[in-house]
Enzyme design. Structure first.
Site, PDB file in Angstrom:
ATOM      1  N   GLN A  48      21.703   1.594  -4.035  1.00 22.21           N
ATOM      2  CA  GLN A  48      22.045   2.832  -3.932  1.00 22.21           C
ATOM      3  C   GLN A  48      22.544   3.376  -2.461  1.00 22.21           C
ATOM      4  OE1 GLN A  48      19.263   6.394  -4.683  1.00 22.21           O
ATOM      5  NE2 GLN A  48      20.808   6.420  -6.185  1.00 22.21           N
TER       6      GLN A  48
ATOM      7  N   ARG B 256      20.188   5.549  -9.655  1.00 24.33           N
ATOM      8  CA  ARG B 256      18.733   6.565  -9.712  1.00 24.33           C
ATOM      9  C   ARG B 256      19.073   7.847  -9.420  1.00 24.33           C
ATOM     10  NH1 ARG B 256      14.834   8.198  -6.252  1.00 24.33           N
ATOM     11  NH2 ARG B 256      15.584   7.022  -4.473  1.00 24.33           N
TER      12      ARG B 256
ATOM     13  N   ALA C   7       0.836  -1.231   0.213  1.00 24.52           N
ATOM     14  CA  ALA C   7      -0.019   0.032  -0.045  1.00 24.52           C
ATOM     15  C   ALA C   7       0.769   1.234   0.030  1.00 24.52           C
ATOM     16  CB  ALA C   7      -0.968   0.042   1.340  1.00 24.52           C
TER      17      ALA C   7
ATOM     18  N   ALA D 110       3.120   3.062  -5.272  1.00 25.68           N
ATOM     19  CA  ALA D 110       3.123   2.141  -6.320  1.00 25.68           C
ATOM     20  C   ALA D 110       1.649   1.398  -6.163  1.00 25.68           C
ATOM     21  CB  ALA D 110       4.131   1.081  -6.636  1.00 25.68           C
TER      22      ALA D 110
ATOM     23  N   GLU E 177       9.209   0.114  -6.152  1.00 25.78           N
ATOM     24  CA  GLU E 177      10.431  -0.125  -6.248  1.00 25.78           C
ATOM     25  C   GLU E 177      11.153  -1.687  -5.998  1.00 25.78           C
ATOM     26  OE1 GLU E 177      12.360   1.939  -2.621  1.00 25.78           O
ATOM     27  OE2 GLU E 177      14.156   0.753  -2.592  1.00 25.78           O
TER      28      GLU E 177
ATOM     29  N   LEU F 221      17.769   9.621   6.887  1.00 27.92           N
ATOM     30  CA  LEU F 221      18.032  10.486   5.767  1.00 27.92           C
ATOM     31  C   LEU F 221      17.951  11.987   5.839  1.00 27.92           C
ATOM     32  CD1 LEU F 221      18.482  10.216   2.570  1.00 27.92           C
ATOM     33  CD2 LEU F 221      16.259  10.806   2.049  1.00 27.92           C
TER      34      LEU F 221
ATOM     35  N   PHE G 180      17.705  19.270  -7.903  1.00 30.69           N
ATOM     36  CA  PHE G 180      18.081  18.006  -7.074  1.00 30.69           C
ATOM     37  C   PHE G 180      19.176  17.362  -7.987  1.00 30.69           C
ATOM     38  CE2 PHE G 180      16.279  14.960  -4.234  1.00 30.69           C
ATOM     39  CZ  PHE G 180      15.480  15.761  -3.445  1.00 30.69           C
TER      40      PHE G 180
ATOM     41  N   HIS H  16      22.719   6.765  -0.290  1.00 28.96           N
ATOM     42  CA  HIS H  16      22.582   8.114  -0.305  1.00 28.96           C
ATOM     43  C   HIS H  16      23.645   8.863   0.337  1.00 28.96           C
ATOM     44  CE1 HIS H  16      20.536  11.923   0.372  1.00 28.96           C
ATOM     45  NE2 HIS H  16      19.661  11.564  -0.585  1.00 28.96           N
TER      46      HIS H  16
ATOM     47  N   ASP I 225      10.456  -8.407   0.945  1.00 28.90           N
ATOM     48  CA  ASP I 225       9.700  -9.730   0.779  1.00 28.90           C
ATOM     49  C   ASP I 225       9.279 -10.068  -0.581  1.00 28.90           C
ATOM     50  OD1 ASP I 225       9.881  -9.297   3.537  1.00 28.90           O
ATOM     51  OD2 ASP I 225       7.921  -8.962   3.901  1.00 28.90           O
TER      52      ASP I 225
ATOM     53  N   GLU J   2      18.227  15.193  -0.344  1.00 24.48           N
ATOM     54  CA  GLU J   2      18.994  16.008  -1.063  1.00 24.48           C
ATOM     55  C   GLU J   2      18.581  17.134  -1.246  1.00 24.48           C
ATOM     56  OE1 GLU J   2      20.046  13.150  -4.373  1.00 24.48           O
ATOM     57  OE2 GLU J   2      19.987  14.772  -5.689  1.00 24.48           O
TER      58      GLU J   2
ATOM     59  N   SER K 219      12.198   8.364  -8.202  1.00 27.14           N
ATOM     60  CA  SER K 219      11.582   7.252  -7.761  1.00 27.14           C
ATOM     61  C   SER K 219       9.901   7.266  -7.503  1.00 27.14           C
ATOM     62  CB  SER K 219      12.015   6.656  -6.444  1.00 27.14           C
ATOM     63  OG  SER K 219      11.331   5.533  -6.342  1.00 27.14           O
TER      64      SER K 219
ATOM     65  N   HIS L  91      19.874   3.357   0.603  1.00 32.17           N
ATOM     66  CA  HIS L  91      18.727   4.228   0.548  1.00 32.17           C
ATOM     67  C   HIS L  91      17.665   3.354  -0.670  1.00 32.17           C
ATOM     68  CE1 HIS L  91      16.571   7.426   0.390  1.00 32.17           C
ATOM     69  NE2 HIS L  91      16.570   7.847  -1.111  1.00 32.17           N
TER      70      HIS L  91
ATOM     71  N   ARG M 198      24.055  10.865  -6.923  1.00 33.23           N
ATOM     72  CA  ARG M 198      24.344  10.092  -5.598  1.00 33.23           C
ATOM     73  C   ARG M 198      25.626   9.232  -5.549  1.00 33.23           C
ATOM     74  NH1 ARG M 198      18.186   9.253  -4.118  1.00 33.23           N
ATOM     75  NH2 ARG M 198      17.692  11.289  -3.676  1.00 33.23           N
TER      76      ARG M 198
HETATM   77  C1  LIG Z   1      13.604   8.364   3.762  1.00 31.78           C
HETATM   78  C2  LIG Z   1      13.327   8.072   2.239  1.00 31.78           C
HETATM   79  C3  LIG Z   1      13.139   9.309   1.523  1.00 31.78           C
HETATM   80  C4  LIG Z   1      12.959   9.155   0.260  1.00 31.78           C
HETATM   81  N1  LIG Z   1      12.751  10.433  -0.688  1.00 31.78           N
HETATM   82  C5  LIG Z   1      12.152  10.365  -2.050  1.00 31.78           C
HETATM   83  C6  LIG Z   1      11.984  11.452  -2.466  1.00 31.78           C
HETATM   84  O1  LIG Z   1      11.961  12.561  -2.129  1.00 31.78           O
HETATM   85  N2  LIG Z   1      11.714  11.284  -4.137  1.00 31.78           N
HETATM   86  C7  LIG Z   1      11.582  10.139  -4.476  1.00 31.78           C
HETATM   87  O2  LIG Z   1      11.350  10.161  -5.923  1.00 31.78           O
HETATM   88  N3  LIG Z   1      12.089   9.213  -4.001  1.00 31.78           N
HETATM   89  C8  LIG Z   1      12.084   9.163  -2.399  1.00 31.78           C
HETATM   90  N4  LIG Z   1      12.470   7.863  -1.838  1.00 31.78           N
HETATM   91  C9  LIG Z   1      12.318   6.554  -2.415  1.00 31.78           C
HETATM   92  C10 LIG Z   1      10.877   6.420  -2.615  1.00 31.78           C
HETATM   93  O3  LIG Z   1      10.342   6.801  -1.676  1.00 31.78           O
HETATM   94  C11 LIG Z   1      10.434   4.744  -2.866  1.00 31.78           C
HETATM   95  O4  LIG Z   1      11.449   4.076  -3.576  1.00 31.78           O
HETATM   96  C12 LIG Z   1       9.028   4.486  -2.987  1.00 31.78           C
HETATM   97  O5  LIG Z   1       8.371   5.488  -2.102  1.00 31.78           O
HETATM   98  C13 LIG Z   1       8.699   3.051  -2.901  1.00 31.78           C
HETATM   99  O6  LIG Z   1       7.311   2.819  -3.037  1.00 31.78           O
HETATM  100  P1  LIG Z   1       6.760   1.552  -3.230  1.00 31.78           P
HETATM  101  O7  LIG Z   1       5.310   1.884  -3.459  1.00 31.78           O
HETATM  102  O8  LIG Z   1       7.277   0.767  -4.072  1.00 31.78           O
HETATM  103  O9  LIG Z   1       7.036   0.992  -1.692  1.00 31.78           O
HETATM  104  P2  LIG Z   1       6.721   1.288  -0.210  1.00 31.78           P
HETATM  105  O10 LIG Z   1       6.281   2.559  -0.159  1.00 31.78           O
HETATM  106  O11 LIG Z   1       8.006   0.936   0.320  1.00 31.78           O
HETATM  107  O12 LIG Z   1       5.634   0.293   0.225  1.00 31.78           O
HETATM  108  C14 LIG Z   1       5.739  -1.180   0.189  1.00 31.78           C
HETATM  109  C15 LIG Z   1       4.251  -1.771   0.735  1.00 31.78           C
HETATM  110  O13 LIG Z   1       4.614  -3.257   0.561  1.00 31.78           O
HETATM  111  C16 LIG Z   1       4.038  -3.962   1.730  1.00 31.78           C
HETATM  112  N5  LIG Z   1       4.386  -5.069   2.053  1.00 31.78           N
HETATM  113  C17 LIG Z   1       5.667  -5.575   1.712  1.00 31.78           C
HETATM  114  N6  LIG Z   1       5.998  -6.829   2.204  1.00 31.78           N
HETATM  115  C18 LIG Z   1       4.661  -7.342   2.088  1.00 31.78           C
HETATM  116  C19 LIG Z   1       4.401  -8.566   2.601  1.00 31.78           C
HETATM  117  N7  LIG Z   1       4.947  -9.577   2.854  1.00 31.78           N
HETATM  118  N8  LIG Z   1       2.721  -8.720   2.750  1.00 31.78           N
HETATM  119  C20 LIG Z   1       1.889  -7.555   2.851  1.00 31.78           C
HETATM  120  N9  LIG Z   1       2.562  -6.222   2.379  1.00 31.78           N
HETATM  121  C21 LIG Z   1       3.865  -6.155   2.257  1.00 31.78           C
HETATM  122  C22 LIG Z   1       4.172  -2.771   2.806  1.00 31.78           C
HETATM  123  O14 LIG Z   1       3.174  -2.936   3.835  1.00 31.78           O
HETATM  124  C23 LIG Z   1       3.955  -1.398   2.100  1.00 31.78           C
HETATM  125  O15 LIG Z   1       2.670  -1.173   2.256  1.00 31.78           O
HETATM  126  C24 LIG Z   1      12.697   7.860  -0.487  1.00 31.78           C
HETATM  127  C25 LIG Z   1      13.016   6.655   0.025  1.00 31.78           C
HETATM  128  C26 LIG Z   1      13.485   6.905   1.647  1.00 31.78           C
HETATM  129  C27 LIG Z   1      13.622   5.636   2.122  1.00 31.78           C
END
Ligand SMILES: Cc1cc2nc3c(=O)[nH]c(=O)nc-3n(C[C@H](O)[C@H](O)[C@H](O)COP(=O)(O)OP(=O)(O)OC[C@H]3O[C@@H](n4cnc5c(N)ncnc54)[C@H](O)[C@@H]3O)c2cc1C
Length: 572
Positions: A234, A388, A12, A15, A377, A246, A114, A236, A215, A249, A393, A346, A280
């Site tokens: 990566q 990246r 959730a 993505a 991701e 973090l 950035f 950071h 996972d 940037e 992202s 990161h 980075r």
């Molecule tokens: C501190 C920080 C700052 C960042 N800042 C930026 C930024 O400013 N700009 C930018 O472009 N990117 C940034 N990034 C990168 C970016 O935020 C992430 O790459 C992106 O948000 C990932 O989104 P996602 O939806 O793929 O995964 P996530 O947001 O990580 O969500 C993963 C989901 O999967 C669920 N999940 C995982 N395993 C299981 C399982 N086994 N069963 C059930 N549910 C599960 C979790 O509960 C969660 O809901 C940052 C990252 C970090 C760590």
């Protein structure tokens, strides 16, 4: 219990939620091991890129060039083009959904510079990142979550997915574990989307949240799906020393500079044109080189990020949250004192191979899995290649989350539900019962600490053959120790120890995939720096790594898609 939806989305974060919004007319179930709004996407600080040119001239071609060059030419350029051309639409869509972006004086969405984002193909930094102070991820996540609730998306919060269910060669659902009750459920669907985020928690020093344990990467890997470009992890440049939290940037985008123990702005030597706004990989390497050559601050393992020149008003308005971390965790006030920083793990550039519509690809020829999609991701489209760029992202997860949603909608409109056998449920029950009943002598915490420190030592920014081989050996022995774990908590309700044990199994498997992929890439490119092969080798390695689990892990390769920009030397 058995539940049935047209589509199951695992994850959730942004993505998963963006795909859910797209498919909300269908019957969608979103499963998340944390409460949806606690997903790591909510921690994103700096912003999201789009060449909307609100503050100065910008073009999608420049954005594409920067992304490809930033990737050290490993990104697939057809996918990058799709992403950057769609970026303005993605940002305006967020605006219309209610995301409270910062504004320019005349009311347009404000933008900041950035790392690696430039105008005129590398001439000078350009303001391309749209932001909401230093809480961009938070506000986008809350907005999309609201949109999902409004459209009737069904959530399974605090449900942990244990396995993907394949029947007749098609992914037809997942088995999940209700953390509150300890019950196992079989969730049937016409299609499954993995949106499980990254795996930064395999490293000791990381900016990632506790849930980033990879996972989904391993669920795919265990199901005979290869993982792509896993060697590219990566770091950071600016994690708060020594915690790794973090400091975005955005701090440098707003004018902050990096300074070594001699008071020098050392990035002027490594990237004369863009300096502190280099990508980075280049800055992280520069920081470690400064430290290694004795120019860390006070002879210690950190350099300074100096924001004192920005003034209190700007810091309070634009960088309030990250500067509050320095106040809370280190007791220093960035308005008056430089912040000690070191590189922190990161983001993973690699992941589950997909096409541009999220279909999971099961071999180097591009054959797609049936019923299985990945976005965010955990997926590798690949738009980030070997490194990246900041703020790309959030763009990736929104653009390809939406595209996956569109493709899935089309697929589920044409397919029927298939009844699943109860075998996957039985296997999952057996696994849980086995873990709870086993009376071993190992604790998961000890194994996890060893894993995190060996990954730091052998597979962080600098790597070499001996270290990678040692890392693999040690992972092998940690896997053996894992077979003898003993869980203290034998209960059912909110048994986090049990969940962490399963996460650890995934993590060990991912570490092995990263180490092996890194061992086989005998060149230096982007975030993968081999001390024993310091040059980029386009002749042999301008290709994507694919690692297959099989009986014994196997490495294969597939070509990079190059359309507009031929590989050049990366000078910033
Ligand atoms: C501190 C920080 C700052 C960042 N800042 C930026 C930024 O400013 N700009 C930018 O472009 N990117 C940034 N990034 C990168 C970016 O935020 C992430 O790459 C992106 O948000 C990932 O989104 P996602 O939806 O793929 O995964 P996530 O947001 O990580 O969500 C993963 C989901 O999967 C669920 N999940 C995982 N395993 C299981 C399982 N086994 N069963 C059930 N549910 C599960 C979790 O509960 C969660 O809901 C940052 C990252 C970090 C760590």
């Amino acid at each position: 219990m058995n539940f049935r939806h047209d589509l199951i989305i695992v994850g959730a974060g942004l993505a998963g939620l963006r795909a859910a919004v797209e498919c909300a007319d269908e019957d969608v179930g979103v499963v998340s091991k944390v409460l949806p709004t606690r997903s790591h996407s909510g921690a994103a600080q700096g912003g999201i890129t789009a060449s909307i040119g609100n503050e100065e001239e910008d073009r999608w071609e420049w954005h594409m060039f920067d992304t490809v060059k930033g990737s050290d030419y490993l990104a697939d350029q057809d996918a990058v083009e799709v992403m950057v051309r769609d970026a303005p639409r993605a940002v305006y869509e967020l605006e219309h959904m209610g995301v409270p972006f910062n504004r320019t004086r005349d009311g347009k969405i404000a933008q900041r510079t950035f790392g690696g984002h430039t105008r005129d193909y590398g001439e000078k930094p350009v303001k391309r990142a749209c932001y909401a102070a230093d809480r961009t991820g938070r506000v986008v996540l809350d907005t999309l979550y609201d949109q999902c609730l409004r459209r009737g998306v069904k959530f399974y919060p605090e449900h942990y997915v244990l396995s993907l269910v394949f029947e007749d060669g098609r992914c037809g659902g997942v088995v999940s574990f209700d953390l509150s009750s300890g019950e196992l459920d079989l969730l049937e669907a016409k299609a499954v989307l993995l949106a499980t985020g990254g795996c930064g928690k395999i490293y000791e020093t990381t900016s990632n949240g506790y849930a980033s344990t990879g996972d989904g990467l391993d669920l795919a890997y265990q199901s005979c799906i290869p993982l792509e470009d896993m060697e590219f992890v990566q770091f950071h440049p600016t994690g708060l020393y020594p915690l790794g939290i973090l400091v975005s940037e955005a701090a440098r985008g707003e004018g902050g500079v990096l300074v070594n123990g001699l008071g020098e702005r050392f990035m002027e030597r490594y990237a004369p044109t863009v300096k502190d706004l280099a990508p980075r990989d280049i800055i992280s390497r520069a920081i470690l080189t400064e430290i290694k050559e004795g120019r860390g601050v006070d002879g210690k393992d950190f350099v300074h990020l100096d924001l004192t020149r920005l003034g209190e008003a700007k810091i309070t308005e634009r960088l309030w949250e990250i500067t509050s971390f320095a106040r809370i965790y280190l007791g220093i006030d960035p308005v008056h004192t430089p912040i000690p920083v070191l590189p922190t793990c990161h983001y993973i550039m690699g992941g589950i191979p997909t096409d541009m519509d999220g279909r999971v690809l099961i071999d180097e020829k591009g054959m797609a899995a049936k019923g299985l999609y990945a976005a965010g991701e955990c997926a590798c489209v690949s738009v980030h290649g070997a490194n990246r760029l900041g703020c790309n992202s959030l763009l990736d997860v929104l653009v390809f989350g939406r595209r996956s949603g569109i493709a899935i909608k089309e697929e589920i409109s044409k397919s029927e539900h298939q009844a699943l056998s109860s075998e996957p449920l039985r296997l999952a029950k057996q696994k849980i019962a086995g873990l709870l009943a086993h009376e071993g002598s190992e604790k998961i915490d000890g194994i996890r600490r060893s894993m995190r420190s060996l990954m730091m030592e052998y597979c962080s920014i600098f790597r070499n053959e001996n270290g990678l081989k040692k890392g693999l050996e040690e992972i092998g022995s940690l896997k053996e120790r894992y077979n003898d774990i003993n869980l203290q908590d034998k209960g059912r309700s909110f048994n986090y120890e049990l969940m962490e044990a399963i996460e650890l199994e995934h993590q060990l498997s991912i570490c092995e995939a990263i180490l092996l992929s890194a061992l086989h890439r005998k060149e230096s490119r982007g975030a993968h720096i081999r001390e024993d092969y310091p040059e980029r080798d386009d002749r042999q390695y301008l290709k994507h790594t694919l690692i297959f689990r099989n009986q014994k892990p196997e490495i294969r390769y597939k070509p990079v898609k190059i359309t507009r920009f031929q590989p050049e030397e990366r000078i910033y």
